[in-house]
Design a protein around this motif. Structure first.
Motif, PDB file in Angstrom:
ATOM      1  N   MET A   1       0.840  -1.184   0.000  1.00 56.98           N
ATOM      2  CA  MET A   1       0.000   0.000   0.000  1.00 56.98           C
ATOM      3  C   MET A   1       0.887   1.249   0.000  1.00 56.98           C
ATOM      4  SD  MET A   1      -2.346   1.238   3.179  1.00 56.98           S
ATOM      5  CE  MET A   1      -3.820   0.393   2.762  1.00 56.98           C
ATOM      6  N   LEU A   2       0.425   2.277  -0.746  1.00 60.17           N
ATOM      7  CA  LEU A   2       1.192   3.522  -0.776  1.00 60.17           C
ATOM      8  C   LEU A   2       1.286   4.109   0.630  1.00 60.17           C
ATOM      9  CD1 LEU A   2      -0.120   5.583  -3.816  1.00 60.17           C
ATOM     10  CD2 LEU A   2       2.151   4.616  -3.530  1.00 60.17           C
ATOM     11  N   SER A   3       2.452   4.633   0.958  1.00 62.52           N
ATOM     12  CA  SER A   3       2.622   5.248   2.271  1.00 62.52           C
ATOM     13  C   SER A   3       1.644   6.404   2.466  1.00 62.52           C
ATOM     14  CB  SER A   3       4.042   5.774   2.426  1.00 62.52           C
ATOM     15  OG  SER A   3       4.943   4.700   2.412  1.00 62.52           O
ATOM     16  N   ARG A   4       1.422   7.150   1.389  1.00 63.96           N
ATOM     17  CA  ARG A   4       0.503   8.294   1.500  1.00 63.96           C
ATOM     18  C   ARG A   4      -0.924   7.827   1.822  1.00 63.96           C
ATOM     19  NH1 ARG A   4      -2.485  10.507  -2.464  1.00 63.96           N
ATOM     20  NH2 ARG A   4      -1.283   9.341  -3.976  1.00 63.96           N
TER      21      ARG A   4
ATOM     22  N   ARG B   1     -11.065  11.865   1.344  1.00 64.53           N
ATOM     23  CA  ARG B   1     -11.293  12.103  -0.078  1.00 64.53           C
ATOM     24  C   ARG B   1     -10.069  11.732  -0.896  1.00 64.53           C
ATOM     25  NH1 ARG B   1     -11.356  16.873  -3.724  1.00 64.53           N
ATOM     26  NH2 ARG B   1     -12.836  16.314  -5.344  1.00 64.53           N
TER      27      ARG B   1
ATOM     28  N   THR C   1     -10.963   5.669  -2.752  1.00 66.63           N
ATOM     29  CA  THR C   1     -11.175   4.289  -3.182  1.00 66.63           C
ATOM     30  C   THR C   1     -10.654   3.259  -2.171  1.00 66.63           C
ATOM     31  OG1 THR C   1      -9.135   4.426  -4.450  1.00 66.63           O
ATOM     32  CG2 THR C   1     -11.182   4.821  -5.636  1.00 66.63           C
TER      33      THR C   1
ATOM     34  N   GLN D   1      -5.872  15.771  -5.817  1.00 65.12           N
ATOM     35  CA  GLN D   1      -7.321  15.873  -5.633  1.00 65.12           C
ATOM     36  C   GLN D   1      -7.901  17.231  -6.007  1.00 65.12           C
ATOM     37  OE1 GLN D   1      -9.031  16.073  -1.711  1.00 65.12           O
ATOM     38  NE2 GLN D   1      -7.054  15.876  -0.740  1.00 65.12           N
TER      39      GLN D   1
ATOM     40  N   PHE E   1      -9.855  14.734 -11.097  1.00 60.12           N
ATOM     41  CA  PHE E   1      -9.365  13.785 -10.089  1.00 60.12           C
ATOM     42  C   PHE E   1     -10.306  12.603  -9.888  1.00 60.12           C
ATOM     43  CE2 PHE E   1      -9.068  12.208  -5.706  1.00 60.12           C
ATOM     44  CZ  PHE E   1      -7.773  11.732  -5.746  1.00 60.12           C
TER      45      PHE E   1
ATOM     46  N   SER F   1      -9.273   8.689 -10.059  1.00 62.77           N
ATOM     47  CA  SER F   1      -9.409   7.750  -8.953  1.00 62.77           C
ATOM     48  C   SER F   1     -10.351   6.609  -9.339  1.00 62.77           C
ATOM     49  CB  SER F   1      -9.821   8.506  -7.684  1.00 62.77           C
ATOM     50  OG  SER F   1     -11.131   8.246  -7.329  1.00 62.77           O
ATOM     51  N   PHE F   2     -11.373   6.936 -10.147  1.00 59.60           N
ATOM     52  CA  PHE F   2     -12.300   5.912 -10.633  1.00 59.60           C
ATOM     53  C   PHE F   2     -11.564   4.901 -11.511  1.00 59.60           C
ATOM     54  CE2 PHE F   2     -15.283   4.417 -13.891  1.00 59.60           C
ATOM     55  CZ  PHE F   2     -16.333   3.950 -13.110  1.00 59.60           C
TER      56      PHE F   2
ATOM     57  N   ASP G   1      -9.205   2.690  -9.568  1.00 55.50           N
ATOM     58  CA  ASP G   1      -9.977   1.729  -8.799  1.00 55.50           C
ATOM     59  C   ASP G   1     -10.432   0.567  -9.689  1.00 55.50           C
ATOM     60  OD1 ASP G   1     -11.164   0.844  -6.486  1.00 55.50           O
ATOM     61  OD2 ASP G   1     -13.089   1.777  -6.984  1.00 55.50           O
TER      62      ASP G   1
ATOM     63  N   GLU H   1      -2.379   1.360  -8.549  1.00 60.85           N
ATOM     64  CA  GLU H   1      -2.190   2.439  -7.578  1.00 60.85           C
ATOM     65  C   GLU H   1      -2.362   3.794  -8.247  1.00 60.85           C
ATOM     66  OE1 GLU H   1      -1.915   2.286  -4.462  1.00 60.85           O
ATOM     67  OE2 GLU H   1      -1.147   0.293  -3.968  1.00 60.85           O
ATOM     68  N   LEU H   2      -3.037   4.704  -7.551  1.00 61.46           N
ATOM     69  CA  LEU H   2      -3.146   6.078  -8.027  1.00 61.46           C
ATOM     70  C   LEU H   2      -2.082   6.888  -7.288  1.00 61.46           C
ATOM     71  CD1 LEU H   2      -4.731   8.186  -9.676  1.00 61.46           C
ATOM     72  CD2 LEU H   2      -6.138   8.544  -7.656  1.00 61.46           C
ATOM     73  N   VAL H   3      -1.031   7.282  -8.007  1.00 62.92           N
ATOM     74  CA  VAL H   3       0.065   7.967  -7.321  1.00 62.92           C
ATOM     75  C   VAL H   3       0.115   9.453  -7.672  1.00 62.92           C
ATOM     76  CG1 VAL H   3       1.499   5.895  -7.235  1.00 62.92           C
ATOM     77  CG2 VAL H   3       1.754   7.480  -9.142  1.00 62.92           C
ATOM     78  N   GLU H   4       0.685  10.211  -6.768  1.00 58.54           N
ATOM     79  CA  GLU H   4       1.034  11.605  -7.047  1.00 58.54           C
ATOM     80  C   GLU H   4       2.558  11.657  -7.170  1.00 58.54           C
ATOM     81  OE1 GLU H   4      -0.712  14.084  -4.030  1.00 58.54           O
ATOM     82  OE2 GLU H   4      -2.684  13.178  -4.306  1.00 58.54           O
TER      83      GLU H   4
ATOM     84  N   ASP I   1       4.749  10.482  -4.379  1.00 57.43           N
ATOM     85  CA  ASP I   1       4.761   9.058  -4.014  1.00 57.43           C
ATOM     86  C   ASP I   1       5.889   8.310  -4.725  1.00 57.43           C
ATOM     87  OD1 ASP I   1       2.492   9.198  -2.400  1.00 57.43           O
ATOM     88  OD2 ASP I   1       1.190   9.109  -4.157  1.00 57.43           O
TER      89      ASP I   1
ATOM     90  N   MET J   1       8.212   3.474  -5.888  1.00 58.75           N
ATOM     91  CA  MET J   1       7.012   3.999  -5.243  1.00 58.75           C
ATOM     92  C   MET J   1       7.216   3.838  -3.732  1.00 58.75           C
ATOM     93  SD  MET J   1       3.364   2.507  -6.392  1.00 58.75           S
ATOM     94  CE  MET J   1       3.405   0.858  -5.691  1.00 58.75           C
ATOM     95  N   ARG J   2       6.842   4.863  -2.965  1.00 56.09           N
ATOM     96  CA  ARG J   2       6.969   4.773  -1.501  1.00 56.09           C
ATOM     97  C   ARG J   2       5.782   3.995  -0.942  1.00 56.09           C
ATOM     98  NH1 ARG J   2      10.591   9.253  -0.693  1.00 56.09           N
ATOM     99  NH2 ARG J   2      10.176  10.716  -2.378  1.00 56.09           N
ATOM    100  N   THR J   3       6.025   2.816  -0.388  1.00 59.96           N
ATOM    101  CA  THR J   3       4.914   2.038   0.169  1.00 59.96           C
ATOM    102  C   THR J   3       5.187   1.724   1.627  1.00 59.96           C
ATOM    103  OG1 THR J   3       5.663  -0.245  -0.106  1.00 59.96           O
ATOM    104  CG2 THR J   3       4.834   0.872  -2.080  1.00 59.96           C
TER     105      THR J   3
END
Lengths: 314, 253
Positions: A1-4, A97, A101, B5, B10, B14-15, B18, B23-26, B29, B39-41
């Motif tokens: 899972m992403l840390s964020r 928000r 998901t 967001q 956005f 995210s849809f 999903d 993964e939805l990253v910025e 991340d 990716m930072r997990t």
């Protein structure tokens, strides 16, 4: 899972828990203010709510004294107070928000509806005490709905464990803060047998954490300061006690450790704190100093928050 | 990879993430170490092989493009050039989105298929051509003028719904940089009953179909995206300017 994602989940539940706690503080102050002033009730209830909320410094920068109107606005609605109920719900919703998901629809609706409905209470200026009380009930309902939806609808995976950790660490902090502010009224020396003032102070503490009924069930005794301390610090059956919060932390951290195949400094620290709590007797706590005991706990709890962030959330 | 967001799309990002189970990253991340993207997990750094990015070229990597970009990932282009990560879409593919390219579609179709296009193009004037520019300047009040690299309904003029001042302001911009603009006749977009604050009222809509291409040829997806302009009389349906969407129904004949 992403840390964020984990970070957002952790803080969403932390802020919902804080909103609930602030509502409980205000509820206790509201009840106290209904007592005749000869019980030492009226003024001190609001001061105490500010002190326990942890935002006293910010409050006294803006207001001369803790009047009912000022405290009611500052703790519930002020956007300038980052721990007001309004700010808590706003931050919790923003966090939710961002990871929409990762939440179930029920949880998202609980927090999003809360934020949408908050506006109908305005700034709370024209609310009478009864209406204000209803508002506080509504806030507690939001926390119940969010927490309840999580328990009833979420998969039991890391997302759920981070959520539970955020709630537990905040709850521990809240209970400890009340004890830190009020430790002096719990000290045996200050007991005046049958003293009305102390009796009301002790029951206020219990009310602030919804423990008055629980107290009677557990001790079957009149309200005694050392038993109040025992219930809120060491009793593992009491869901807001420090020991119970650390039961939850250790359990959820262990699940994370097992799922990821690795334990680290957070698991060790949480286990040490729990061991200290379960190894303590309330007599010993008083002997070595209740205030010192609580101060140490608060610093451990903050350290766990940091350790957990370094290990998982950044 | 999303700008975050506060981006108007956005929810779509995210849809999609999903539904695709990715993964939805910025930008924050991700990080690059030794020309490899991670990716930072919660379980430590995890290698990333493919990025579907919804961030403009300019913001993708502050070391290569805009240095003030807080949305991108420093070093991403280095990893890309070393062949360690695939970007979809690749940097520079935006050229296909250039509105002047559209004006060549009939020729492009003839070149590749040898046949005339079935769907006619909307007549398009390329303002960098002197005769076209003269015509456009004379008919500004009737035309839609768009920036070739514009998107989101920004930097454009809808002649028939604009004031004299707006038209004159735009005329100055067009004269200064004619090569940056194309012009088309204003299309009469259909309307559709739409729920707005005052009740149900007609609002302009357009339909965006989706055509997929791959090893097994072309496929047109069923349905499409119906976009609606929420402001009365407006022809700007873009979501970044408050446009909405509607369900699209495809009926069997």
């Amino acid at each position: 899972m992403l840390s964020r994602t984990a970070d957002n989940l952790f803080w969403a539940s932390r802020y919902v828990e804080r909103a609930d706690f602030i509502a409980r503080l205000l509820d206790a102050a509201l009840r106290l203010s209904a007592l005749p002033t000869s019980y030492g009730g009226a003024g001190t209830g609001w001061e105490s709510a500010i002190a326990c909320s942890g935002s006293a410094a910010l409050f006294y920068e803006r207001y001369g004294d803790a009047s009912e109107a000022a405290v009611r606005y500052f703790l519930a609605f002020s956007p300038e107070n980052p721990s007001s109920i309004r700010s808590c719900l706003e931050i919790a919703r923003a966090n939710a928000r961002a990871v929409r998901t990762a939440l179930t629809t029920e949880m998202w609706e609980a927090i999003n509806d809360a934020w949408n409905q908050l506006d109908r209470f305005g700034r709370g200026e024209h609310m009478g005490r009864e209406e204000y009380g209803e508002f506080l009930e509504w806030v507690k309902g939001v926390a119940l709905a969010f927490d309840g939806s999580a328990r009833r609808t979420m998969l039991r995976n890391d997302a759920y464990w981070f959520l539970r950790l955020g709630g537990a660490i905040e709850r521990a902090d809240d209970t400890a803060r009340i004890l830190d502010v009020k430790y002096h009224v719990l000290l045996p020396e200050s007991e005046r047998v049958g003293g009305g003032l102390d009796y009301f102070q002790w029951t206020t503490i219990l009310r602030e954490v919804s423990a008055l009924t629980a107290y009677r069930w557990v001790y079957r005794d009149s309200v005694k300061p050392w038993l109040v301390a025992d219930l809120l610090i060491l009793n593992r059956q009491m869901p807001r006690s420090l020991a119970s919060c650390y039961d939850t932390m250790v359990r959820n951290l262990d699940m994370l450790g097992d799922a990821y195949g690795r334990r680290g400094p957070s698991q060790r620290l949480a286990r040490n704190v729990l061991a200290r709590l379960t190894g303590s007797k309330i007599e010993g706590v008083f002997q070595s100093g209740l205030h010192e005991y609580i101060t140490d706990f608060l610093s451990d709890n903050a350290k766990l928050g940091q350790t957990l962030a370094e290990q998982y959330l950044v | 990879m999303t700008p975050g967001q506060y981006n108007s799309a956005f929810y779509e990002h995210s849809f999609l993430a999903d539904k695709l189970g990715i993964e939805l990253v910025e930008g924050t991340d991700l990080f690059v170490r030794d020309e490899v993207v991670y990716m930072r997990t919660t379980e430590g750094p995890q290698r990333v092989d493919v990025i579907y990015r919804r961030i403009d070229d300019d913001y993708l990597d502050p070391l290569v493009f805009r240095p003030d970009s807080a949305l991108g990932v420093p070093g991403l282009m280095g990893a890309y050039l070393a062949g360690n990560v695939t970007l979809a879409n690749a940097v520079g593919t935006g050229v296909a989105d250039d509105k002047a390219v559209y004006s060549y579609m009939p020729e492009i179709v003839r070149f590749f298929t040898g046949a005339d296009p079935i769907l006619p193009n909307v007549p398009t004037w390329r303002c960098r051509e002197p005769e076209a520019l003269t015509y456009v300047l004379e008919h500004l009040a009737e035309l839609v003028v768009k920036k070739v690299d514009g998107s989101g309904g920004y930097g454009m003029l809808v002649g028939p719904t604009s004031s004299t001042t707006e038209i004159e302001d735009f005329r100055a911009k067009l004269k200064a940089e004619p090569e940056s603009y194309i012009a088309q006749p204003t299309l009469a977009l259909s309307t559709c009953p739409t729920f707005v604050e005052s009740g149900v009222a007609p609002r302009h809509v357009d339909l965006r179909p989706f055509v997929l291409t791959g090893g097994d040829g072309m496929r047109i997806t069923r349905g499409g995206l119906t976009r609606v302009a929420i402001k009365e009389g407006s022809l700007v349906v873009n979501s970044s300017q408050g446009g909405g969407t509607k369900d699209t129904w495809v009926l069997d004949r």
